[in-house]
Motif scaffolding. Structure first.
Motif, PDB file in Angstrom:
ATOM      1  N   TYR A 136       0.940  -0.975  -0.175  1.00 40.90           N
ATOM      2  CA  TYR A 136       0.156  -0.005  -0.085  1.00 40.90           C
ATOM      3  C   TYR A 136       0.844   1.342   0.043  1.00 40.90           C
ATOM      4  O   TYR A 136       0.582   2.192  -0.599  1.00 40.90           O
ATOM      5  N   ASP A 137       1.901   1.330   0.779  1.00 40.76           N
ATOM      6  CA  ASP A 137       2.647   2.494   0.539  1.00 40.76           C
ATOM      7  C   ASP A 137       3.783   2.752  -0.130  1.00 40.76           C
ATOM      8  O   ASP A 137       4.710   3.826  -0.169  1.00 40.76           O
ATOM      9  N   LEU A 138       4.088   1.637  -1.049  1.00 41.96           N
ATOM     10  CA  LEU A 138       5.157   1.844  -1.884  1.00 41.96           C
ATOM     11  C   LEU A 138       4.862   1.387  -3.378  1.00 41.96           C
ATOM     12  O   LEU A 138       5.181   2.354  -4.120  1.00 41.96           O
ATOM     13  N   PHE A 139       3.917   0.621  -3.546  1.00 40.47           N
ATOM     14  CA  PHE A 139       3.812   0.218  -4.945  1.00 40.47           C
ATOM     15  C   PHE A 139       2.736   0.609  -5.918  1.00 40.47           C
ATOM     16  O   PHE A 139       2.734   0.853  -6.804  1.00 40.47           O
ATOM     17  N   PRO A 140       1.119   0.911  -5.252  1.00 39.33           N
ATOM     18  CA  PRO A 140       0.377   1.504  -6.176  1.00 39.33           C
ATOM     19  C   PRO A 140       0.537   2.811  -6.441  1.00 39.33           C
ATOM     20  O   PRO A 140       1.510   3.397  -6.063  1.00 39.33           O
ATOM     21  N   PRO A 141      -0.414   3.466  -7.404  1.00 38.56           N
ATOM     22  CA  PRO A 141      -0.136   4.850  -7.880  1.00 38.56           C
ATOM     23  C   PRO A 141      -0.158   5.868  -6.791  1.00 38.56           C
ATOM     24  O   PRO A 141      -0.775   5.437  -5.581  1.00 38.56           O
ATOM     25  N   LYS A 142       0.229   6.938  -7.124  1.00 42.14           N
ATOM     26  CA  LYS A 142       0.263   7.855  -5.958  1.00 42.14           C
ATOM     27  C   LYS A 142      -1.127   8.266  -5.369  1.00 42.14           C
ATOM     28  O   LYS A 142      -1.299   8.574  -4.246  1.00 42.14           O
ATOM     29  N   ILE A 143      -1.956   8.417  -6.074  1.00 41.48           N
ATOM     30  CA  ILE A 143      -3.468   8.618  -5.659  1.00 41.48           C
ATOM     31  C   ILE A 143      -3.848   7.537  -4.729  1.00 41.48           C
ATOM     32  O   ILE A 143      -4.704   7.835  -3.807  1.00 41.48           O
ATOM     33  N   PHE A 144      -3.586   6.381  -5.095  1.00 41.53           N
ATOM     34  CA  PHE A 144      -4.174   5.128  -4.510  1.00 41.53           C
ATOM     35  C   PHE A 144      -3.324   5.320  -2.936  1.00 41.53           C
ATOM     36  O   PHE A 144      -3.890   5.014  -1.885  1.00 41.53           O
ATOM     37  N   ARG A 145      -1.981   5.748  -2.878  1.00 40.43           N
ATOM     38  CA  ARG A 145      -1.324   5.717  -1.803  1.00 40.43           C
ATOM     39  C   ARG A 145      -1.722   6.877  -0.753  1.00 40.43           C
ATOM     40  O   ARG A 145      -1.779   6.564   0.558  1.00 40.43           O
ATOM     41  N   MET A 146      -2.523   7.956  -1.433  1.00 34.96           N
ATOM     42  CA  MET A 146      -3.128   8.749  -0.525  1.00 34.96           C
ATOM     43  C   MET A 146      -4.091   8.416   0.186  1.00 34.96           C
ATOM     44  O   MET A 146      -4.445   8.912   1.373  1.00 34.96           O
ATOM     45  N   PHE A 147      -4.975   7.511   0.015  1.00 32.58           N
ATOM     46  CA  PHE A 147      -5.933   6.635   0.774  1.00 32.58           C
ATOM     47  C   PHE A 147      -5.489   5.525   1.762  1.00 32.58           C
ATOM     48  O   PHE A 147      -6.310   5.239   2.503  1.00 32.58           O
ATOM     49  N   PHE A 148      -4.599   4.677   0.806  1.00 36.65           N
ATOM     50  CA  PHE A 148      -4.491   3.553   1.565  1.00 36.65           C
ATOM     51  C   PHE A 148      -3.119   3.267   2.370  1.00 36.65           C
ATOM     52  O   PHE A 148      -2.550   2.189   2.867  1.00 36.65           O
ATOM     53  N   SER A 149      -2.014   4.417   2.284  1.00 30.10           N
ATOM     54  CA  SER A 149      -0.860   3.955   2.527  1.00 30.10           C
ATOM     55  C   SER A 149      -0.613   3.654   4.180  1.00 30.10           C
ATOM     56  O   SER A 149       0.425   2.930   4.482  1.00 30.10           O
ATOM     57  N   LYS A 150      -1.797   3.878   4.954  1.00 30.97           N
ATOM     58  CA  LYS A 150      -1.675   3.952   6.303  1.00 30.97           C
ATOM     59  C   LYS A 150      -2.633   2.795   6.763  1.00 30.97           C
ATOM     60  O   LYS A 150      -2.843   2.584   7.897  1.00 30.97           O
ATOM     61  N   LYS A 151      -3.102   1.929   5.508  1.00 31.18           N
ATOM     62  CA  LYS A 151      -4.472   0.955   6.047  1.00 31.18           C
ATOM     63  C   LYS A 151      -3.560   0.044   7.020  1.00 31.18           C
ATOM     64  O   LYS A 151      -4.411  -0.227   8.071  1.00 31.18           O
ATOM     65  N   ILE A 152      -2.566  -0.533   6.573  1.00 36.84           N
ATOM     66  CA  ILE A 152      -2.171  -1.842   7.501  1.00 36.84           C
ATOM     67  C   ILE A 152      -1.744  -1.245   8.917  1.00 36.84           C
ATOM     68  O   ILE A 152      -1.912  -1.750   9.908  1.00 36.84           O
ATOM     69  N   ASP A 153      -1.172  -0.002   8.907  1.00 38.04           N
ATOM     70  CA  ASP A 153      -0.921   0.641  10.218  1.00 38.04           C
ATOM     71  C   ASP A 153      -2.231   0.699  11.407  1.00 38.04           C
ATOM     72  O   ASP A 153      -2.144   0.319  12.205  1.00 38.04           O
ATOM     73  N   LYS A 154      -3.089   1.017  10.340  1.00 32.84           N
ATOM     74  CA  LYS A 154      -4.443   1.114  11.157  1.00 32.84           C
ATOM     75  C   LYS A 154      -5.104  -0.134  11.676  1.00 32.84           C
ATOM     76  O   LYS A 154      -5.561  -0.221  12.920  1.00 32.84           O
ATOM     77  N   VAL A 155      -5.038  -1.181  10.910  1.00 31.93           N
ATOM     78  CA  VAL A 155      -5.299  -2.554  11.189  1.00 31.93           C
ATOM     79  C   VAL A 155      -4.650  -3.134  12.307  1.00 31.93           C
ATOM     80  O   VAL A 155      -5.151  -3.684  13.251  1.00 31.93           O
TER      81      VAL A 155
END
Length: 353
Positions: free
Chosen positions: A116-135
């Motif tokens: 989530y925080d490295l591979f997807p496109p930048k706009i995707f990272r804006m929404f999901f880069s911290k997803k696993i941190d929150k999980v």
């Protein structure tokens, strides 16, 4: 009193991460008053398709929504035991809503957060880069396969973190028999097609070993791969034959690239090789640095020269191979087997309810 646990794996038992982190624990855990219901998001048919290069998007979406429906309707559990996340590409707040009042334990055997925080496109990272941190932060317990993952959980604010390495079941693994004098030295690797690209940089090493010592290279589960002018054998992976395939190796290798993703790997290849009494050679990245005791159970190799030198040394010294193999097996018996970690896992799950 039996505790009801819903086990949410990513794959069926053919998926390596699900098999080692969940399925192999089930018999022991069931004997410890844990009533386990396993619910993989993607079944073994999907795993077989991926390994053969097929990808059916419609089938994946169907499995995705079947999984979501079950979670929304089947609520009679004391605990959720989750592999990585409930559903990929679902916001963390929605996963928390789905879990509701049921506490959950989340398990990681790789750096899933980097998807989530490295591979997807930048706009995707804006929404999901911290997803696993929150999980991680919302979990009752985070079980990490290594220190790299545990450190991320600490940074995320996880309340309780335990490190349990990825291990093998000793009952499935026995020591290989001694190599018959005159047989070709066999350099072996086991894995899956997505990870086989780490072998390509070693092509000059394999070619040199073949030219000088008639060394063979055997890869299991890699799919189609070209390693130049080496004596290469490619074998399909099957659960029933993987141990015997490994026992046909003379040394097991685990090359890695110096990337954030590879730093999060748990080194299961090394554990499998060592369980069969093989010496190992691997790149000293991530957990490989802990598992490979340089000069004791194998060698840590960084440059092509080091790979060539260490593999050549083993090819010319069967006594050293045996000595390192014995020490590697002892290490597995002490720290990297189901017989050691299963009781701890049972206690952690019970303490999370």
């Amino acid at each position: 009193m039996s505790h009801k646990v819903l086990v949410l794996t990513k794959y069926g038992s053919l998926g390596g991460s699900s098999r080692y982190r969940f399925y192999q624990y089930l018999p022991y855990l069931k004997s410890q008053d844990l009533d386990l219901t396993i619910a993989p998001m993607l079944d073994n048919d999907y795993v077989a398709d991926i390994n053969s290069g097929k990808r059916n998007v419609g089938k994946i979406l169907s499995k995705y929504f079947q999984h979501l429906t079950r979670l929304l309707t089947d609520r009679d559990y004391d605990l959720l035991w989750i592999e990585k996340e409930i559903l990929p590409y679902l916001p963390a707040w929605l996963e928390k809503l789905i879990a509701g009042h049921i506490p959950y334990v989340v398990d990681y055997d790789d750096a899933q957060f980097h998807r989530y925080d490295l591979f997807p496109p930048k706009i995707f990272r804006m929404f999901f880069s911290k997803k696993i941190d929150k999980v991680m932060a919302n979990a009752k317990l985070v079980v990490a396969g290594n220190e790299y993952i545990a450190q991320r959980a600490r940074q995320a604010g996880a309340k309780w973190i335990e490190i349990i390495p990825t291990v093998i079941d000793l009952d499935r693994y026995s020591l290989k028999s001694s190599t018959t004098p005159g047989e070709f030295f066999n350099v072996g690797w086991i894995g899956s097609p997505p990870n086989s690209n780490c072998l390509q940089p070693l092509q000059p090493v394999f070619e040199n070993l073949y030219a000088k010592y008639m060394c063979k290279v055997t890869v299991v589960g890699a799919g189609n791969i070209d390693l130049g002018k080496s004596d290469l054998t490619i074998k399909d992976w099957y659960e029933d034959s993987e141990v015997e395939d490994i026992k046909n190796f003379d040394v097991g290798i685990m090359p890695l690239r110096d990337t954030p993703w590879d730093r999060g790997k748990c080194g299961i290849k090394l554990i499998q090789y060592m369980a069969c009494g093989l010496p190992v050679v691997g790149t000293p990245i991530g957990v490989n640095q802990d598992i490979i005791q340089h000069g004791v159970n194998g060698f840590q190799a960084t440059s092509l020269d080091e790979w060539n030198n260490y593999l050549s040394k083993l090819a010319n010294d069967p006594d050293l191979c045996r000595e390192m193999g014995v020490k590697g097996r002892a290490m597995v018996e002490a720290s990297y087997c189901l017989q050691v970690t299963a009781p701890k896992m049972a206690q952690l799950l019970k303490s999370s309810i």
